[in-house]
Design a protein around this motif. Structure first.
Motif, mmCIF file in Angstrom:
data_model
loop_
_atom_site.group_PDB
_atom_site.id
_atom_site.type_symbol
_atom_site.label_atom_id
_atom_site.label_comp_id
_atom_site.label_asym_id
_atom_site.label_seq_id
_atom_site.Cartn_x
_atom_site.Cartn_y
_atom_site.Cartn_z
ATOM 1 N N LEU A 242 85.140 -11.706 94.310
ATOM 2 C CA LEU A 242 84.751 -10.498 93.577
ATOM 3 C C LEU A 242 83.291 -10.531 93.133
ATOM 4 O O LEU A 242 82.854 -9.671 92.382
ATOM 5 N N GLN A 243 82.537 -11.530 93.631
ATOM 6 C CA GLN A 243 81.116 -11.653 93.295
ATOM 7 C C GLN A 243 80.892 -11.700 91.777
ATOM 8 O O GLN A 243 80.014 -11.016 91.231
ATOM 9 N N ILE A 244 81.696 -12.507 91.107
ATOM 10 C CA ILE A 244 81.497 -12.773 89.677
ATOM 11 C C ILE A 244 80.533 -13.947 89.580
ATOM 12 O O ILE A 244 80.804 -15.039 90.067
ATOM 13 N N GLY A 245 79.395 -13.721 88.956
ATOM 14 C CA GLY A 245 78.309 -14.692 89.019
ATOM 15 C C GLY A 245 78.444 -15.909 88.140
ATOM 16 O O GLY A 245 77.865 -16.952 88.430
ATOM 17 N N GLY A 246 79.199 -15.792 87.044
ATOM 18 C CA GLY A 246 79.262 -16.939 86.148
ATOM 19 C C GLY A 246 80.340 -16.802 85.108
ATOM 20 O O GLY A 246 80.879 -15.716 84.877
ATOM 21 N N LEU A 247 80.636 -17.937 84.477
ATOM 22 C CA LEU A 247 81.593 -17.981 83.379
ATOM 23 C C LEU A 247 80.909 -18.496 82.134
ATOM 24 O O LEU A 247 80.125 -19.460 82.188
ATOM 25 N N PHE B 56 95.558 -6.468 74.931
ATOM 26 C CA PHE B 56 96.906 -7.028 75.113
ATOM 27 C C PHE B 56 97.952 -5.912 75.059
ATOM 28 O O PHE B 56 98.903 -5.891 75.851
ATOM 29 N N ALA B 57 97.774 -4.981 74.114
ATOM 30 C CA ALA B 57 98.719 -3.866 73.979
ATOM 31 C C ALA B 57 98.725 -2.997 75.235
ATOM 32 O O ALA B 57 99.740 -2.364 75.564
ATOM 33 N N ALA B 58 97.582 -2.993 75.949
ATOM 34 C CA ALA B 58 97.477 -2.208 77.193
ATOM 35 C C ALA B 58 97.967 -2.994 78.405
ATOM 36 O O ALA B 58 97.872 -2.516 79.538
ATOM 37 N N GLY B 59 98.476 -4.222 78.162
ATOM 38 C CA GLY B 59 99.081 -4.993 79.249
ATOM 39 C C GLY B 59 98.125 -5.874 80.038
ATOM 40 O O GLY B 59 98.429 -6.270 81.164
ATOM 41 N N MET B 60 96.970 -6.218 79.445
ATOM 42 C CA MET B 60 96.000 -7.016 80.185
ATOM 43 C C MET B 60 96.441 -8.474 80.288
ATOM 44 O O MET B 60 96.922 -9.071 79.326
ATOM 45 N N THR B 61 96.250 -9.021 81.466
ATOM 46 C CA THR B 61 96.461 -10.435 81.762
ATOM 47 C C THR B 61 95.249 -10.907 82.557
ATOM 48 O O THR B 61 94.410 -10.093 82.977
ATOM 49 N N THR B 62 95.176 -12.198 82.810
ATOM 50 C CA THR B 62 94.076 -12.708 83.634
ATOM 51 C C THR B 62 94.096 -12.050 85.008
ATOM 52 O O THR B 62 93.046 -11.656 85.542
ATOM 53 N N GLU B 63 95.266 -11.914 85.594
ATOM 54 C CA GLU B 63 95.372 -11.290 86.916
ATOM 55 C C GLU B 63 94.900 -9.844 86.879
ATOM 56 O O GLU B 63 94.200 -9.376 87.789
ATOM 57 N N ARG B 64 95.261 -9.117 85.815
ATOM 58 C CA ARG B 64 94.832 -7.721 85.682
ATOM 59 C C ARG B 64 93.321 -7.620 85.490
ATOM 60 O O ARG B 64 92.708 -6.619 85.894
ATOM 61 N N VAL B 65 92.723 -8.636 84.870
ATOM 62 C CA VAL B 65 91.261 -8.634 84.733
ATOM 63 C C VAL B 65 90.616 -8.686 86.119
ATOM 64 O O VAL B 65 89.656 -7.950 86.405
ATOM 65 N N PHE B 66 91.152 -9.519 86.997
ATOM 66 C CA PHE B 66 90.613 -9.567 88.361
ATOM 67 C C PHE B 66 90.846 -8.235 89.083
ATOM 68 O O PHE B 66 89.983 -7.783 89.842
ATOM 69 N N ILE C 235 82.588 0.086 82.088
ATOM 70 C CA ILE C 235 81.731 -0.867 82.814
ATOM 71 C C ILE C 235 80.818 -0.113 83.778
ATOM 72 O O ILE C 235 79.614 -0.401 83.873
ATOM 73 N N LEU C 236 81.368 0.866 84.478
ATOM 74 C CA LEU C 236 80.551 1.648 85.410
ATOM 75 C C LEU C 236 79.482 2.451 84.669
ATOM 76 O O LEU C 236 78.351 2.582 85.144
ATOM 77 N N THR C 237 79.822 2.963 83.485
ATOM 78 C CA THR C 237 78.834 3.687 82.673
ATOM 79 C C THR C 237 77.690 2.768 82.270
ATOM 80 O O THR C 237 76.511 3.135 82.381
ATOM 81 N N LEU C 238 78.033 1.570 81.820
ATOM 82 C CA LEU C 238 76.995 0.604 81.431
ATOM 83 C C LEU C 238 76.103 0.251 82.624
ATOM 84 O O LEU C 238 74.879 0.157 82.493
ATOM 85 N N ALA C 239 76.727 0.076 83.780
ATOM 86 C CA ALA C 239 75.958 -0.270 84.984
ATOM 87 C C ALA C 239 75.027 0.868 85.371
ATOM 88 O O ALA C 239 73.836 0.651 85.661
ATOM 89 N N ALA D 237 87.952 -5.832 90.602
ATOM 90 C CA ALA D 237 88.047 -5.299 91.966
ATOM 91 C C ALA D 237 87.821 -3.790 91.967
ATOM 92 O O ALA D 237 87.153 -3.254 92.867
ATOM 93 N N ALA D 238 88.343 -3.096 90.952
ATOM 94 C CA ALA D 238 88.136 -1.643 90.849
ATOM 95 C C ALA D 238 86.673 -1.318 90.589
ATOM 96 O O ALA D 238 86.128 -0.351 91.148
ATOM 97 N N VAL D 239 86.027 -2.126 89.756
ATOM 98 C CA VAL D 239 84.589 -1.939 89.504
ATOM 99 C C VAL D 239 83.805 -2.166 90.787
ATOM 100 O O VAL D 239 82.886 -1.399 91.130
ATOM 101 N N ARG D 240 84.175 -3.206 91.534
ATOM 102 C CA ARG D 240 83.441 -3.562 92.743
ATOM 103 C C ARG D 240 83.544 -2.495 93.841
ATOM 104 O O ARG D 240 82.722 -2.459 94.755
ATOM 105 N N GLN D 241 84.507 -1.621 93.756
ATOM 106 C CA GLN D 241 84.591 -0.523 94.724
ATOM 107 C C GLN D 241 83.434 0.464 94.551
ATOM 108 O O GLN D 241 83.091 1.187 95.485
ATOM 109 N N LYS D 242 82.821 0.444 93.353
ATOM 110 C CA LYS D 242 81.772 1.425 93.069
ATOM 111 C C LYS D 242 80.447 0.823 92.615
ATOM 112 O O LYS D 242 79.440 1.530 92.529
ATOM 113 N N SER D 243 80.424 -0.467 92.289
ATOM 114 C CA SER D 243 79.189 -1.052 91.761
ATOM 115 C C SER D 243 79.081 -2.527 92.115
ATOM 116 O O SER D 243 80.079 -3.247 92.113
#
Length: 263
Positions: free
Chosen positions: A122-127, A74-84, A39-43, A88-94
């Motif tokens: 987290l300044q998420i603009g839309g769904l 899913f195999a990496a353990g992602m959940t809705t909470e982990r997405v947030f 995500i940071l690379t794309l930004a 948050a990790a992205v927002r520390q840098k972008s």
């Protein structure tokens, strides 16, 4: 100073006749850390808005490429909470404008109030909620409005006379679906996009971005002649699926090609 609502960050990405590039990634594919890096690379490469998909077990709008990404996440353990946590990790840098692609059951299970409050924090603009029809939007809209988060409408080639209803009260931008079916790269886009976009413009002043099937710079350039933005998903997810040491360089190069093409 007036605080800008997160949804306004999305609309502002289209300002001054700038053609916006919107890139899609699946959160947690192939891992939490690599997803943050992607995500940071794309930004940093100049992607104007990044659409982050929350993995879902039955993604009815998504083709095999994104379905496979969901399984890796899913195999990496992602959940809705982990997405947030990831955002948050992205927002520390972008502060790149962000939108979430999410199916309604995930929002419902998390709790509407709690979900949209996290989006504001987290300044998420839309769904983008593919399985939320316009008729059921009032169930969710009060929470979206309370927390300044756009419910980005999807207009399909078959929407026709329903377009005014689909875009009524919307904010952020309009997601125009280029082709019937699910997401995935297409060699040709058969829809009369010029007519479809003209019909959308009669119903709303919001910027219009076109997605589903776009993967070459030439396609992106053609779409940009009639739309305000171009959405690229499966082609980016395919690059990420290669999961090699050069993925960041490949993403950067691909974004540069697309940006050059559309502007």
């Amino acid at each position: 100073m007036t605080k800008i609502k997160p949804e306004e960050m999305l609309t502002n990405a289209f300002s001054n006749d700038h053609k916006a590039l919107i890139g899609f990634v699946t959160a947690g594919d192939p891992s939490f850390e690599k997803s943050v890096s992607e995500i940071l690379t794309l930004a940093q490469a100049g992607t104007d808005i990044i659409e982050i998909g929350i993995p879902f077990s039955d993604p009815v709008a998504d083709g095999p490429v994104i379905q496979a990404a969901d399984l890796r996440a899913f195999a990496a353990g992602m959940t809705t909470e982990r997405v947030f946590d990831l955002v948050a990790a992205v927002r520390q840098k972008s502060q790149v404008p962000l939108a979430l692609l999410v199916y309604l059951n995930n929002v419902f299970k998390y709790g509407y109030e709690r979900f949209f409050k996290r989006c504001e924090e987290l300044q998420i603009g839309g769904l983008i909620i593919p399985d939320l029809p316009a008729e059921e939007r009032p169930e969710v809209l009060p929470f979206a409005q309370k927390y300044g988060c756009a419910l980005i409408p999807l207009v399909a080639p078959t929407s026709g006379q329903r377009i005014p209803k689909v875009v009524a009260g919307a904010s952020g931008f309009v997601y125009a679906v280029s082709s019937m079916g699910v997401t995935g790269t297409r060699q040709q886009i058969q829809t009369n996009l010029k007519q479809m976009i003209a019909e959308i413009r009669q119903a709303t002043d919001l910027p219009i971005a076109v997605g589903f099937g776009i993967h070459t710079p030439a396609q992106a350039a053609e779409i940009a002649t009639v739309a305000d933005g171009v959405i690229v998903g499966s082609a980016i997810v395919k690059l990420i699926a290669e999961n090699d040491s050069a993925v960041s360089a490949k993403l950067d190069d691909y974004v540069q090609q697309l940006k050059t093409a559309i502007n």
